[in-house]
Design a protein around this motif. Structure first.
Motif, short mmCIF file in Angstrom:
data_model
loop_
_atom_site.label_atom_id
_atom_site.label_comp_id
_atom_site.label_asym_id
_atom_site.label_seq_id
_atom_site.Cartn_x
_atom_site.Cartn_y
_atom_site.Cartn_z
N LEU A 164 0.83 -1.20 0.00
CA LEU A 164 0.00 0.00 0.00
C LEU A 164 0.87 1.26 0.00
O LEU A 164 0.53 2.26 -0.65
CB LEU A 164 -0.93 0.01 1.22
CG LEU A 164 -2.05 -1.03 1.22
CD1 LEU A 164 -2.82 -0.98 2.54
CD2 LEU A 164 -3.00 -0.81 0.06
N VAL A 207 2.16 1.79 -3.54
CA VAL A 207 1.08 2.35 -4.37
C VAL A 207 0.90 3.84 -4.06
O VAL A 207 0.71 4.66 -4.96
CB VAL A 207 -0.24 1.58 -4.14
CG1 VAL A 207 -1.38 2.27 -4.89
CG2 VAL A 207 -0.09 0.14 -4.59
N PHE A 238 3.26 6.13 -5.88
CA PHE A 238 2.86 6.50 -7.24
C PHE A 238 1.82 7.63 -7.19
O PHE A 238 1.78 8.48 -8.08
CB PHE A 238 2.29 5.28 -7.97
CG PHE A 238 3.34 4.29 -8.39
CD1 PHE A 238 4.18 4.57 -9.46
CD2 PHE A 238 3.49 3.09 -7.71
CE1 PHE A 238 5.15 3.66 -9.85
CE2 PHE A 238 4.46 2.17 -8.08
CZ PHE A 238 5.30 2.46 -9.16
#
Length: 337
Positions: A71, A74, A77
């Protein structure tokens, strides 16, 4: 034909809200890591998990810790997307091509000059990235130094507290990105004004409640850890002994934040009053959730709800403060999309 500026700005605002929400999700997943004693689920290796980028999930602890790390990746990003969006709205240019501009940014003098001349959105984005990087480093330190699970060292207490303060700073900057991306005006904090002093006091109170809550959460984790004998562990015994401080600070501080929001919203515009009402409602909700958390002996479910509500309160208070001290955007001077 390119999309209208307002459409692009709306998309960036939606992106900012998504990244803010996902950041809070990652924070909650970190709390679940501690509550389930999964901090060592990947061993003492970072960023690899059990020496592998993609480990075999053999138990719950490994699954929880690895999920938290995924997580976080992610979320990284998401920050890249935020930076790219804010770059397009940075509000400064000397007419040179983009490649030359990026080259100058890589030099300290060029970066400082660009930061000084850029708009509020770009500046707060820079700080958001800084706090995110610090957050990752602090998380890595907890793993590498073994400050997880049943560890009851002063190093863990200090890093956990710094972790909480940095988390609040990260959420604050992301909330301000949302504010600016949604058309908010420039912010000027005047510490000589009583209303601004009250605003800072409220922010300090919420942060203090968060710090005592983090210490309380650590105390609970150590108290229920199977490999920790509290009476024989000095740090653990101290943390458990002072657990009562958090409820006292939370009740007193919550009442203070309630009254500050009510006072500052008096005579203000509709947006400010709505935020104040929401803040007051969240404060009361936290009192109820906190009481249930204690009465039920801090189960994971109530801890998650308690932490989520705390961050909702912080986001609302930051937006409330931003609306109080903003300089309205003059037509024609809004952030370019």
């Amino acid at each position: 034909m390119s999309a209208p500026a307002t459409t692009r700005t709306d998309r960036f605002s939606v992106l900012a809200w998504i990244v803010l929400g996902f950041t809070i999700l990652v924070i909650i997943s970190g709390d679940i890591v501690q509550a389930t004693e999964s901090g060592a689920g990947c061993g003492e290796t970072w960023p690899r998990c059990d020496g592998s980028l993609i480990p075999s999930i053999s138990d719950l602890q490994t699954g929880v810790e690895f999920t938290h790390r995924i997580l976080t990746v992610v979320l990284g990003f998401g920050y890249i997307a935020i930076v790219l969006g804010a770059w397009r709205r940075r509000g400064w240019s000397d007419g040179s091509d983009a490649l030359a501009a990026v080259g100058r940014l890589l030099t300290p003098a060029g970066f400082a000059d660009a930061y000084r001349r850029s708009n509020s959105l770009w500046r707060v984005t820079v700080w958001a990235v800084v706090f995110f990087v610090i957050e990752v480093i602090l998380g890595a330190m907890l793993v590498v130094f073994g400050w997880v699970e049943g560890d009851a060292s002063i190093g863990r207490v200090i890093v956990d507290s710094v972790h909480l303060v940095n988390t609040f700073a990260m959420v604050l900057t992301l909330t301000l990105i949302v504010f600016h991306a949604s058309g908010g005006g420039s912010l000027r904090l005047d510490r000589s004004r009583f209303s601004h002093k009250l605003l800072l006091t409220g922010a300090g109170i919420i942060t203090l409640i968060g710090i005592t809550g983090a210490i309380n959460s650590l105390a609970d984790a150590l108290y229920f850890a199977e490999d920790v004998v509290v009476e024989e562990t000095p740090i653990a015994s101290i943390l458990v002994a002072i657990r009562g401080i958090h409820p006292v600070v939370a009740i007193g501080g919550g009442i203070g934040v309630f009254l500050i929001a009510r006072y500052l919203a008096t005579g203000r515009g509709e947006h400010v009053r709505r935020y104040a009402i929401a803040i007051q409602g969240i404060v009361w909700a936290q009192f109820i959730i906190g009481f249930l958390n204690i009465a039920l002996l801090t189960p994971l479910e109530s801890q998650v709800v308690h932490l989520l509500t705390a961050h909702v309160l912080w986001v609302l208070f930051v937006l409330f403060g931003a609306r109080l001290i903003e300089n309205p955007v003059v037509v024609g001077e809004a952030i370019e999309a």
